[in-house]
Every structure is written in structure tokens, then in C-alpha cells.
Enzyme design. Structure first.
Site, mmCIF file in Angstrom:
data_model
loop_
_atom_site.group_PDB
_atom_site.id
_atom_site.type_symbol
_atom_site.label_atom_id
_atom_site.label_comp_id
_atom_site.label_asym_id
_atom_site.label_seq_id
_atom_site.Cartn_x
_atom_site.Cartn_y
_atom_site.Cartn_z
ATOM 1 C CD GLU A 135 -11.316 -9.534 3.448
ATOM 2 O OE1 GLU A 135 -11.011 -10.025 4.554
ATOM 3 O OE2 GLU A 135 -10.783 -8.513 2.989
ATOM 4 C CD GLU A 142 -3.260 0.425 2.086
ATOM 5 O OE1 GLU A 142 -4.019 -0.518 1.819
ATOM 6 O OE2 GLU A 142 -3.295 1.052 3.154
ATOM 7 C CB SER A 194 -5.478 0.518 -1.219
ATOM 8 O OG SER A 194 -4.518 -0.500 -1.393
ATOM 9 C CE LYS A 208 -10.448 -8.771 7.991
ATOM 10 N NZ LYS A 208 -9.679 -8.294 6.828
ATOM 11 C CD GLU A 265 -13.729 -10.595 -5.232
ATOM 12 O OE1 GLU A 265 -14.653 -11.372 -5.581
ATOM 13 O OE2 GLU A 265 -13.928 -9.577 -4.551
ATOM 14 C CD GLU A 288 -2.822 0.908 -4.190
ATOM 15 O OE1 GLU A 288 -2.714 0.193 -3.165
ATOM 16 O OE2 GLU A 288 -3.875 1.001 -4.844
ATOM 17 C CB CYS A 323 -7.343 -3.337 6.348
ATOM 18 S SG CYS A 323 -5.774 -2.731 5.849
ATOM 19 C CB CYS A 342 -9.625 -4.647 13.955
ATOM 20 S SG CYS A 342 -9.348 -4.143 12.259
#
Lengths: 582, 419
Positions: free
Chosen positions: A361, A279, A319, A358, A366, A282, A299, A507
């Protein structure tokens, strides 16, 4: 200014605008409640907190009544006790009395009050609502048979998170909390943040468990179970075993996982450091090329679905980095499998997360860079604690041990990922040094730390004033996102770099953390992470030896084509889902 | 007594939207009188008239207007969410004298300084909502509403909104929530709507009938109104008569008229009177002794009841009180908004027990348990709705408990015999 009053004859002085309920607490009297929560707006729904106020007729709800000078409050009397018991009996008569099988057993506020008021038998005929349990979501189960209609989840979802996936539906005794008519949790705009679960006083909203599947994998001799542990878990899991919030338990966690039969234990902190390299690269690339700005962190999977649903026009700003969980998942089934010469199909990738999103996710189609599902199972902090208990592990007494090498070494920059502002701070530590080639004099970026919902700062990066923003809680994110969206439309600059976390505090306040998961506890967990950071020899992600090694041996350089294949992802415009359900 | 001090005088069932006829009958005299006064003077007239809110609570209208918090532009809301069972007097007014209500609203707006008003119409009255929209257009075209009313410099506009059919939304705070697009939940008081109402602004919510008497008061003067009816509860009042009466309908009487005289005017009770409910479903159910009650707010309160909306439901000896208990409890269960626990669960249990009793499956213990439930609801319900269940319930059990018990016993016996 303050006011003095008496509560059950005890004189107490409290600040102005204190509720009678809080004034009673100051006099060491705990008034029972079923709907109130210290973090939320009092609603006065349950009626349990009624008190008698001298000179006033009837009873008053102490949660929504302000303490006034000279007031005399009586919190208990035969009448008040009868009414409270009556309310409890009314609620219990409509409640499936399956406490022994309930996920909230021992943590349920209704159960606690039933015990406190000694409800041994019910005068009412019991009835059940017979509603189907909504199992359609990957993250959250909704069982309205147990709902007591306190409205906390509705406040979280609509006011705090501004997702508005669930709302009251129906009238009177038929009132439930549900997504828009025709939608279920699985296909609603729900982002799986799990804050509804955190604040549910009963077992009406809870995490979708995967404990049985994980036991099966552990017990399968052909499978090699490889675990990873998120930053925020290490300072919270202790609470499940009587330790204090914020107490660092990572060494015990490694031991416990090994003890219950996990074959290999890695640490998501490793891939947090890796995230910073990717990141950070980036960000530096965008600074070099003059945009597009801002770069927004990726994240938090709750935030990602939120962006896909409500701000798809900003997806280009997000990102492309996968979250640390998904980065490590991809590396376990590629790099680790190759290094150890294991058929990746034999690997079961298990992640221990503070998060219910999560789970969603990990199942995104993908997320299969290895050709397989990169993360097979996601367990929340609460679930792994249950597994430890099932395995008979006395967690609090465990000796500390080390994780398995290769994908577990980490720096202080990684561990603070679990707190709001942590990703930003970690990125600044690395980006500054990579961009300038100079060493940072001051490594702590205190301006981005803390529980505040929106934090903004300008950081001098060797002459370039980098404008940053950090938000936690999706309602707070909206404030910044609206600014960015408006600025983007006008082609004007807003920020360079923005960190967004779906849950309040980051988190450490995730939907999968130990209950109760209050703001006060979140602050202590946060402090625990910064304490660990301070104590570590290496505190900058680019100094992580294992990270250096994986680039040297496997990935090449940050942003390489292999890194892109394994560690980066793309997003989906879900605007239609949002308009279909509104 | 002046015929013009009655709403009925302005009622026009053939051409209610004919504004010229309304004016001919004396319409807009009140507004013109009000336009010549200051706000304080208008409030003074209404205070002196002794007008009390006709929605059910009987709060002095002038005091309510006066209590509007200064500083911010207030709103005026006409509560036409007439949901009280057995009540149809607002419907009578709106269907026959819509301009009287609009005129009353305009005067009220002038008094409190409102520029915008809403009429919140019951979901079950869609035709009335359409009519009111037409009436506002016509009033505007004639300069009685909208910008610069009658060249006075005062502007006031009215918008019509239709509810979704919830009873609780008849409560002014729930109504405001509904108007704002929220779920129709009552709000905590204080703050009162006159301090913080619609979109946080001070708001006056008045009942249709209350507003309909306002032009009359302004037109004839406070004294003319105050001299009618009871001393501390003056004026006329509309009563909705239904049930076992020969000629059910809406009747207008001076406040304080004896129930016996009211019933007589409606052709009397058909059959032998057994029970009578006054004020709506949330009011007590009396035995024939109620015939001597004077129908005004203070007298009814003294009798342990409430004048409420002025609904009068007569029941003759053919009525089974166990069934009255059942329909009353079902009403509460169906209309509980679900916000607070005591009402949400309490109404459900009361409905269940009353239903079981009516089915002949009741238990004698239910009667005490119903009373206990009502005590919980009175003590801990969030809004007056949940608290009000006790009035009809306790009166039914006190007055007709023996009948209900013998009904249960008989049903039990019949069941045993048939088995």
C-alpha cells in the site's frame, strides 16, 4: 457423545470425531507433526504423526485417523521413532542448512523437530534445489529451496483467502509452491495478506524486510524519522518478548521506538479516529442521498487489492478514505512539517504495522499527497521486534512513556480498529451521534465483535434501520461480496455499511504479527483491544481533541476539499491481471 | 471351454468401430441378458462368477458394486489410465474391442444405478480417446447407450476424459481428483469411492479389463466364467509380455496358468533367462525360479509378489541389474506425485543413489540406506505408490545384491586403474 480409548496405556475420553492425534494430546502426549496446524484441515502429508493402532496392520496417520471407542494407540516404538527420524533426515537432506541466517531461526518447526529427534548427522548425501528466490513482491519473499511442501500456504491462499495466487507446481521432489506459470509473486494476483507467511512452518515464505533501510534513516543525522504504530501491534508485540497475547504494550512501544533512535512517535490510532470522521461523513452523505449502498470500508490494503482484482464492479462502493496509515503519512509530511517548520524532504515516515500488505500500500503510486512518498517504510510487528533486539532494548522491562503530541491522541473507537468489527463499531458510535445529535445510550456493539467470519446486524439509527455486515478473511468476504454484487446488478438493496478485513480476526491476525499467529492467539489479542477501549475516558472518535483541532486549524471540516486531497484516494481495476493469471 | 469367454474373441483389429461386426460376434448379448434382470440379480451374477478386478488389486468386482452407498446417484468410472510400465493390455482391448468395454460399463451402471459414466483415458493414448468418443456415438445411435437403452427405460451416458500422463492417477482416488479438475493426488481411504467419490457421490471405479469381462459373464452365465482358471480366482486374464521374449504382445490365459507356459506361448525367452518382473514396476523382480509360479492373485501373493496388472517383463543374462535398479528407481522418482514427504523425498534419494551406483560412483553403504529408506516409505507413505517401492527394491537387493556389489567394486577398480 464421547469415546474412550487408551494412548500408550493411558485411558482418555474425548468427544466424538476427535483425531487420534488430539486424543493423544488429551493424554499429554505430543505427537510430532510437520504439516498439521491446529487452525487448518489435516492433510496427512508429512507422515511424522504415524502411530500403531491395536488390531490394525501397518501405521496410521494420527492426524487424519478418528479416535474410536476401545482403540488402543501406541505413539512410540523403535520402528515409529526410526521412521520419524528417517522422514526428518530425508527432509533435511534436501534443505539448505542455513539456519543461522534464516529469518525463521528459532521459530522453525523443522528445526524444532530436528532438535527434538537429535538429528546430529545425516546418512543421506545432501542436495540443494538451486531455485531462484522470488523477491519480486513488495510484501512477501518466496524461497522454494526451503519449502517442505506441507501445503498450509496453499490451503490459506486457495481455501481460506480464495485468492489462489500460489498453488503446487511440479511433481515429486520437484514440487514447489508458485504462482501461475509465467507469473511471480510481484505480478500475480497475490494481495500480500501474508497469511501464507503466518502458516509456513519453515523459512520458505516470509516478509520482505526493510530493517536495514530504517536503520540507515535513523543513523542519518539529516533525517527526522517519524513513526506511527497501528492499533493491532500494541496487543501483540509483547509476545515477541515473552509477554502474553493481548497484553497492552503501547507505552513500552513509545519508549522502545524513542530508545532506538526514532525522533518523533505518533500513533496510527489518531488517524483511525480521523478515518471515522471522514468515513462517517461519507456514510451519512450516502444515507442522505439514498446511496450508493453499501459503503464498504477501505482500511485493509489486502482487501483493497482483492476488490480491485476480483470485484472491480464494487469499487464504487468502497469508501474513498485512505487507510489510517496513509492518512497519517500524508499529514506527517504536510500538517506536521508545516507546524514544526521542517522541510518534508527531511522527514522519513515509518509505520509499524501488523501487516505485510501495508508494504504494498505504501508503494502505491497515488500515495503521495505530500508530493513525496507519504509512508517511506513499513515494518511488521516482527521486524520492529527484531530491531528492538538489535538495539539491545529489554522491551518487557521498559517503562511506559507518552507519544509526541499533535498526531497521536486517540479514543477507544480507534484502538478497536485492530479487531474485526472495530471499524464498524467505531463508525456506528460516531455516525449515530452525528446523524441524530443524540448521545448513544449503549456504546458497545457486541453483535459485530468476535472471531466469527461473517457477522450481520441491523442497527437502529433513530428510526432508520441500518443493515450492516462485517467479515474477516477474504473467503468470508466473498460470501458477502457475491450477495452485494448480485443485489447491485438487480438494483436491489443489500446492506448499508460493510466492514471487510483481509485477515481472519482483523488486523490482530495480520500477516506481520508475531509467530505463531494462531486463531486462539488472535482471539486473545482482540480481547486486549476491547479491554483498552473499555478503560479509555474517550471512546468516540469525534470526541478526540487532536482530531477536533486538526479540523479547526488545518483541514476545515470532514470531507472538505483539503481533506479530500490528503485523506482520500482512488482505486484501480485489476481485473485483467486476474484473467491473465487464471 | 467356450471361445466367447475370452476377450480375444471380440478383438477386431481391422474394424474395431464396426458395431455390426461386434454384434455379429456376440456383442450386446450380455447387456440384453442384464436388462432382463434386477440390479441385485446382475450383481449376484457377477459375484457368483468370482470376477476379481483386473487393475491390479484383485478386489471382487461384485462386492465393490454391492458396497455402493445407497441414497445418492452413483457414478461409474472406467479406469483406462494404463500407466503401469510393461502393461498394454487395456490398450489392446480399447483398440480392438471398444464396444465390449462400453457394454461392460452399461451393465455395471445398470447394476449400481449409475446414469453417468466416465472413461478416463491415459494421456499417452490420445488416439484411443478419439476412438472411444466415436464408439460412444455409434453405440448411442444404435440405442445401446444414452437415453432409454434398447427401450428398457434405463438410461446411461458415457463421457471420455483424457489424463495428463501421471502414473499415480492410475490410483482410483487420484483419478477421481483428476477427473474433478484437481491435482492428481490420492485421497485418504476411508471413505472409499463407493461411499464418497466423484463430487462427493458414491462412485465405482473399474479397470478396462474388468469391465470387458462383464458382458462375457452376463452372456454366458456366472458358472461358465467361474469354471475357468483357478478356483478362487477364475476366468481368463490378459498378460502383457515384453522384454526378452521372442514374440512380445498381449496373451490371454486362464488364471493360474504357469509362467513357464505363458512364456512358451510367446515363443520363449531369447537368450538365457536371468530375471523376470511380474505385475508391473511396483512388483518384485524374481529369478528364474518364478517360472513355476501360477499366475493368479492368491498364488502370486503367496510367492511374495503380486499379479498386478499382468505385466511380464523378461530379462536375459545381458541385463545389468544395477541398471535395472537405476531405471526402476528413476521411474518412482519421476512419478511420485509429491503429496507426502516419505515418497517425495524418499524416491528422490533412492533415484540418486541408484543413479550413482549405475554411474560407478556408488558406495556400499547405499545398499543399506536404500533398504532403510524403503522401510520409511512402507511405514509412512500416504498411498500404495510410495509403499510399493519396497517390493522391487528389496527383491533386487536380495536376489541380485551380489551382482550389484560386484558391479560397484569393478567400477571402482576400473576408476582407480584409469587414474
Amino acid at each position: 457423545m464421547s469415546v474412550s480409548l487408551t494412548v500408550d496405556g493411558n485411558k482418555v475420553t474425548v468427544p466424538d470425531h476427535t483425531s487420534v492425534l488430539e486424543a493423544a494430546a488429551a493424554a499429554h502426549i505430543s505427537i510430532p507433526t510437520l504439516c498439521r496446524h491446529e487452525d487448518l484441515v489435516p492433510k496427512g502429508a508429512c507422515g511424522m504423526c504415524i502411530v500403531k493402532i491395536g488390531g490394525q496392520t501397518g501405521f496410521k496417520r494420527s492426524c487424519v485417523t478418528e479416535a474410536r471407542e476401545g482403540m488402543s494407540v501406541w505413539t512410540s516404538s523403535p520402528e515409529i521413532r526410526d521412521i520419524r527420524r528417517g522422514i526428518l533426515e530425508l527432509v533435511l537432506a534436501a534443505h539448505p542448512a542455513d539456519c543461522l541466517q534464516c529469518i525463521k531461526h528459532g521459530k522453525c518447526e523443522l528445526q524444532t523437530l530436528a532438535e527434538r529427534f537429535e538429528i546430529r548427522d545425516l546418512h543421506y548425501d545432501r542436495y540443494t534445489r538451486g531455485l531462484p528466490v522470488d523477491q519480486t513482491s513488495l510484501g512477501i519473499v518466496r524461497d522454494m529451496n526451503k519449502c517442505i511442501g506441507c501445503g498450509r500456504c496453499v490451503e490459506m491462499c486457495n481455501e481460506t483467502q480464495t485468492v489462489a495466487s500460489i498453488f503446487f507446481r511440479g511433481r515429486g521432489a520437484d514440487t514447489i509452491v508458485a504462482p501461475t506459470i509465467g507469473k511471480s509473486m510481484g505480478d500475480s494476483v497475490c494481495v500480500n495478506c501474508g497469511q501464507c507467511v503466518v502458516y509456513c512452518p519453515v523459512g520458505a515464505l516470509y516478509e520482505r524486510e526493510q530493517i536495514d533501510e530504517v536503520w540507515k534513516a535513523i543513523d542519518d543525522p539529516d533525517k527526522i524519522v517519524v513513526a506511527q504504530i497501528a492499533p493491532a501491534v500494541r496487543v501483540a508485540i509483547g509476545e515477541e518478548f515473552g509477554l502474553e497475547p493481548g497484553e497492552l504494550c503501547i507505552g513500552k512501544l513509545y519508549s522502545a521506538l524513542k530508545g532506538m533512535g526514532v525522533d518523533v512517535v505518533f500513533d496510527t490510532n489518531f488517524s483511525a479516529d480521523l478515518t471515522i470522521l471522514e468515513e462517517g461523513t461519507e456514510l451519512l452523505g450516502r444515507i442522505r442521498e439514498g446511496g450508493p449502498f453499501p459503503l464498504i470500508t477501505s482500511c485493509s490494503p489486502g482487501w483493497i487489492k482483492f476488490c480491485e482484482t476480483f470485484y472491480p464492479e464494487l469499487l464504487g462502493n468502497v469508501s474513498s478514505c485512505k487507510s489510517p496509515q496513509q492518512m497519517l503519512g500524508a499529514l506527517i509530511k504536510t500538517y506536521y512539517a508545516t507546524q514544526r517548520e521542517i522541510d518534508p524532504a527531511r522527514l522519513v515516515s515509518l509505520s509499524i504495522m501488523p501487516c505485510t500488505a501495508k508494504k504494498f500500500e505504501a508503494r502505491r503510486p497515488e500515495m503521495n499527497a505530500s508530493g513525496l512518498c507519504d509512508v517511506d517504510f513499513v515494518l511488521t510487528t516482527r521486524e520492529i521486534a527484531r530491531m528492538f533486539r538489535q538495539a539491545g532494548i529489554c522491551f518487557a522491562d521498559l517503562d511506559e512513556s507518552a507519544p509526541d503530541p499533535l498526531l497521536s491522541g486517540y479514543t477507544g473507537a480507534a484502538t478497536i480498529f485492530g479487531a474485526s468489527g472495530g471499524v464498524m463499531e467505531a463508525a456506528l458510535r460516531t455516525a449515530y451521534e452525528l446523524a441524530t445529535g443524540k448521545s448513544l445510550a449503549r456504546i458497545d456493539f457486541s453483535e459485530v465483535r468476535g472471531m466469527q467470519g461473517v457477522k450481520e446486524a441491523t442497527v437502529d439509527m433513530d428510526g432508520l434501520a441500518v443493515k450492516i455486515a462485517v467479515t474477516n478473511g477474504l473467503g468470508n468476504a466473498r460470501k458477502i461480496l457475491d450477495t452485494i454484487s448480485a443485489a447491485n446488478k438487480l438494483g436491489k438493496p443489500s446492506y448499508h455499511f460493510v466492514e471487510i478485513m483481509a485477515c481472519s480476526g482483523g488486523c490482530i491476525g495480520g500477516g506481520g504479527q508475531p509467530l505463531p499467529n494462531t486463531q486462539a492467539k488472535r482471539a486473545r489479542r482482540m480481547e486486549g483491544l476491547y479491554m483498552e477501549d473499555r478503560g479509555l475516558a474517550l471512546r468516540k472518535s469525534h470526541e478526540n481533541p487532536e482530531v477536533k483541532r486538526i479540523y479547526a486549524e488545518f483541514l476545515g471540516s470532514p470531507g472538505s476539499s483539503l481533506a479530500h486531497k490528503l485523506l482520500h484516494t482512488s482505486y484501480l481495476d485489476r481485473r485483467e491481471a486476474a484473467s491473465a493469471s487464471s | 471351454m467356450n471361445e466367447r469367454s475370452r476377450i480375444s474373441h471380440f478383438a477386431n483389429s481391422e474394424a474395431p468401430l464396426d458395431i455390426a461386426r461386434y454384434i455379429e460376434s456376440g456383442g450386446y448379448v450380455g447387456l440384453m441378458a442384464a436388462l432382463g434382470k434386477t440390479s441385485a440379480e446382475v450383481i449376484g451374477v457377477v459375484k457368483n462368477s468370482g470376477l476379481r478386478g483386473r487393475g491390479g488389486a484383485g478386489f471382487p468386482t461384485g462386492l465393490k458394486w454391492e458396497s455402493v452407498a445407497a441414497g445418492e446417484q452413483p457414478y461409474l468410472v472406467c479406469n483406462a489410465d494404463e500407466g503401469e510400465p510393461g502393461t498394454f493390455k487395456d490398450r489392446f482391448i480399447l483398440e480392438r474391442a471398444p464396444y465390449l468395454v462400453l457394454e461392460g460399463m452399461t451393465i455395471a451402471a445398470l447394476a449400481i444405478g449409475a446414469r453417468e459414466g466416465y472413461i478416463y483415458v491415459r494421456g499417452e493414448y490420445p488416439e484411443i480417446a478419439k476412438m472411444l468418443a466415436l464408439a460412444t456415438e455409434k453405440a448411442k445411435a444404435r440405442g445401446y447407450l444414452g437415453n432409454d437403452i434398447l427401450s428398457s427405460g434405463f438410461s446411461f451416458d458415457v463421457a471420455v476424459r483424457v489424463g495428463g500422463g501421471s502414473y499415480v492417477v492410475g490410483d482410483e482416488t487420484a483419478l477421481l481428483n483428476s477427473l474433478m479438475g484437481n491435482r492428481g493426488y490420492p485421497m485418504l481411504k476411508p471413505p472409499f469411492p463407493t461411499e464418497k467419490g466423484l463430487w462427493g457421490k458414491p462412485t465405482v471405479v473399474n479397470n478396462v479389463e474388468t469391465l470387458a469381462y462383464v458382458p462375457i459373464i452376463l452372456g454366458l452365465g456366472a458358472q461358465a466364467f467361474a469354471s475357468i482358471g483357478s478356483v478362487n480366482c477364475p476366468g481368463y486374464k490378459l498378460f502383457s509380455l515384453s522384454g526378452h521374449v521372442a514374440n512380445p504382445g498381449v496373451y490371454e490365459f486362464p488364471m493360474g496358468t504357469r509362467l513357464r507356459d505363458v512364456l512358451e506361448k510367446a515363443g520363449g525367452v531369447t537368450g538365457t533367462l536371468k530375471a523376470i518382473q511380474i505385475g508391473g514396476t511396483a512388483g518384485p523382480i524374481f529369478g528364474p525360479a518364478a517360472l513355476d509360479y501360477n499366475l493368479d492373485f492368491p498364488s502370486m501373493q503367496k510367492a511374495g509378489g503380486a499379479l498386478g496388472s499382468g505385466a511380464i517383463v523378461a530379462m536375459n543374462t545381458s541385463v545389468n541389474m544395477a541398471h535395472v535398479l537405476e531405471v526402476t528407481m528413476r521411474f518412482f522418482a519421476q512419478e511420485s506425485c509429491g503429496q507426502c514427504f516419505p515418497c517425495r523425498y524418499g524416491t528422490r534419494q533412492l533415484d540418486y543413489m541408484a543413479h550413482r551406483i549405475a554411474l560407478g560412483l556408488g558406495k556400499v553403504e547405499y545398499l543399506d540406506l536404500m533398504r532403510e529408506t524403503a522401510t520409511v516409505m512402507v511405514g509412512a507413505s500416504f498411498c500404495p505408490f510410495g509403499q510399493s517401492v519396497a517390493l522391487p527394491l528389496k527383491s533386487l537387493l536380495d536376489e541380485f545384491g551380489d551382482e550389484i556389489v560386484s558391479f560397484m567394486t569393478e567400477q571402482q577398480y576400473l576408476k582407480e586403474v584409469s587414474e
